[in-house]
Design an enzyme around this catalytic site. Structure first.
Site, short mmCIF file in Angstrom:
data_model
loop_
_atom_site.label_atom_id
_atom_site.label_comp_id
_atom_site.label_asym_id
_atom_site.label_seq_id
_atom_site.Cartn_x
_atom_site.Cartn_y
_atom_site.Cartn_z
N HIS A 52 2.09 -4.83 9.53
CA HIS A 52 0.92 -5.03 8.67
C HIS A 52 -0.28 -5.49 9.51
O HIS A 52 -1.34 -5.80 8.96
CB HIS A 52 1.21 -6.09 7.61
CG HIS A 52 2.11 -5.62 6.49
ND1 HIS A 52 2.04 -4.34 5.97
CD2 HIS A 52 3.08 -6.26 5.80
CE1 HIS A 52 2.93 -4.22 4.99
NE2 HIS A 52 3.58 -5.37 4.88
N LYS A 79 6.41 0.40 -9.93
CA LYS A 79 5.91 1.60 -10.61
C LYS A 79 5.45 2.66 -9.64
O LYS A 79 5.70 3.85 -9.81
CB LYS A 79 4.73 1.22 -11.53
CG LYS A 79 5.12 0.69 -12.89
CD LYS A 79 3.85 0.55 -13.73
CE LYS A 79 4.16 0.15 -15.15
NZ LYS A 79 2.93 0.04 -15.96
N ARG A 103 -4.32 2.55 0.43
CA ARG A 103 -4.21 2.67 -1.03
C ARG A 103 -5.41 1.99 -1.69
O ARG A 103 -5.97 1.04 -1.14
CB ARG A 103 -2.91 2.00 -1.49
CG ARG A 103 -2.57 2.18 -2.95
CD ARG A 103 -1.29 1.44 -3.29
NE ARG A 103 -0.85 1.69 -4.66
CZ ARG A 103 0.16 1.05 -5.25
NH1 ARG A 103 0.83 0.12 -4.57
NH2 ARG A 103 0.51 1.35 -6.49
N SER A 124 -0.24 -4.84 -7.35
CA SER A 124 1.11 -4.75 -6.77
C SER A 124 1.46 -6.05 -6.05
O SER A 124 2.60 -6.54 -6.13
CB SER A 124 1.18 -3.57 -5.81
OG SER A 124 2.50 -3.38 -5.34
N SER A 145 0.81 -1.23 0.00
CA SER A 145 0.00 0.00 0.00
C SER A 145 0.85 1.27 0.00
O SER A 145 0.31 2.36 0.20
CB SER A 145 -0.93 0.01 1.22
OG SER A 145 -1.88 -1.01 1.14
N GLY A 146 2.14 1.15 -0.21
CA GLY A 146 3.01 2.32 -0.16
C GLY A 146 3.92 2.32 1.05
O GLY A 146 4.45 3.36 1.44
N THR A 147 4.11 1.15 1.65
CA THR A 147 4.87 1.01 2.89
C THR A 147 6.31 1.50 2.74
O THR A 147 6.83 2.24 3.58
CB THR A 147 4.90 -0.47 3.34
OG1 THR A 147 3.61 -1.04 3.17
CG2 THR A 147 5.34 -0.59 4.77
N THR A 148 6.99 1.06 1.67
CA THR A 148 8.41 1.40 1.48
C THR A 148 8.59 2.91 1.38
O THR A 148 9.50 3.48 1.98
CB THR A 148 8.96 0.72 0.22
OG1 THR A 148 8.64 -0.68 0.26
CG2 THR A 148 10.46 0.89 0.12
N TRP A 149 7.71 3.56 0.62
CA TRP A 149 7.81 5.01 0.44
C TRP A 149 7.56 5.74 1.77
O TRP A 149 8.31 6.65 2.13
CB TRP A 149 6.79 5.46 -0.61
CG TRP A 149 6.91 6.90 -1.03
CD1 TRP A 149 8.03 7.68 -0.97
CD2 TRP A 149 5.88 7.72 -1.58
NE1 TRP A 149 7.76 8.94 -1.46
CE2 TRP A 149 6.45 8.98 -1.84
CE3 TRP A 149 4.54 7.49 -1.89
CZ2 TRP A 149 5.71 10.02 -2.39
CZ3 TRP A 149 3.81 8.53 -2.45
CH2 TRP A 149 4.38 9.79 -2.70
#
Length: 328
Positions: free
Chosen positions: A139, A295, A161, A169, A74-78
């Site tokens: 998580h 992406k 997300r 993803s 859901s965008g965790t790394t960012w």
């Protein structure tokens, strides 16, 4: 791929006798990887469940703790990278040659997961290496964390997300660590699991709503962020995150020609992170670092899901969120 080649958190070779007894009484289901068990309303693979139980038994929150929470993909790394960069700017690095932490380690190495990282094998891991504020991630749904906000001022940042993009993803990510070509049958299996609410860390809607309700009840402790808003207006959302974490940008920082906000967004951009040497090599949680960067686009799911799949997901989510005040 056999059992031993799976990432450790997806296997069942790290269970205590107590946990083996527990899971024999839990609702279970099977997917293309193995068995999932439902504990406190959430689905886990066996080793991850052991980590959850270890965490619940041993974790003691500190006042300055920060926990990055999300449903997988859901965008965790960012969000981890942005949080590290925000806090790091407060430190005085005396040597201009010193590498930024994000250049020295993958975001998942800097901000470890609680349930399948630190607590996977023990309820008493050594946390002494973490300086204040301690940065962790999870998580798990909010109620599973069992954090008494009335007594602990620790903070949780949750990123949500669009579930259709999450699904695609997940498909790419699982094919990568299963070392498979993109397989439509796997996408269809993930789709069915999602719709039935029996996927890893699912049901998705219950996960989102646990943190949504938490952000309404404890706004000083739980910040609810949307990935799509982070993409469409990153500067505003990064400032919002900084305010919540207690490290707001100063007037001087905002007045700089290339201010700290822009510097942080550039440092943490997908292009920047994926091009760093550390993210071209090595692995974390049995997954190569490069697989954490794909992406990051909004709406990419339309290139992979059929209209029928999209409509079914939209109908389920609309029904599940009805009456919650949460707009999808």
């Amino acid at each position: 791929m056999n059992e031993k080649e799976l990432p450790e958190q997806l296997r069942d070779d790290n269970l205590s006798e107590e946990t083996k007894t527990l899971i024999s009484s839990l609702p279970s289901t099977k997917d293309f990887i193995g068995k999932l068990y439902n504990y406190q309303g959430c689905w886990y693979y066996p080793n991850t469940l052991q980590g959850v139980l270890n965490f619940q038994k041993g974790f003691k929150p500190q006042e300055t703790d920060i926990i990055i929470a999300s449903y997988p993909k859901s965008g965790t790394t960012w969000l981890k990278a942005l949080t590290v960069a925000l806090l790091e700017r407060l430190k005085d690095i005396s040597s201009s040659d010193a590498l930024h932490p994000l250049q020295s380690d993958n975001p998942h190495g800097i901000v470890p997961f609680l349930e399948f990282g630190l607590y996977l094998k023990s309820s008493t891991p050594d946390l002494t290496k973490f300086s204040s504020p301690r940065l962790f991630s999870t998580h798990m749904p909010l109620h599973t964390l069992q954090i008494p906000f009335e007594d602990s001022p620790c903070k949780i940042v949750y990123v949500c997300r669009d579930v259709k993009d999450v699904l695609v993803s997940q498909w790419y990510f699982r094919c990568a660590y299963l070392q498979k070509e993109l397989d439509k049958r796997l996408l269809e299996s993930l789709f069915e699991s999602l719709c039935n609410g029996v996927g890893y860390f699912g049901p998705f809607w219950e996960h989102v709503l646990s943190y949504w309700r938490g952000s309404l009840e404890y706004p000083k402790h739980v910040l609810f962020m949307r990935y799509e808003e982070m993409k469409s207006d990153p500067a505003v959302q990064v400032k919002r995150l900084a305010e919540f974490l207690g490290c707001p940008f100063t007037e001087e920082e905002e007045e700089e020609e290339s201010g700290s906000v822009d510097k942080i967004l550039e440092l943490c951009s997908l292009r920047s992170l994926s091009s760093m040497e550390i993210n071209k090599t090595g692995s974390k949680y049995d997954v190569h670092h490069s697989n954490y960067f794909r992406k990051g686009e909004v709406g990419d799911s339309k290139n992979h899901l059929t209209h029928e799949m999209e409509n079914k997901i939209n109908m389920i989510i609309e029904e599940k969120y009805k009456g919650s005040g949460f707009k999808y």
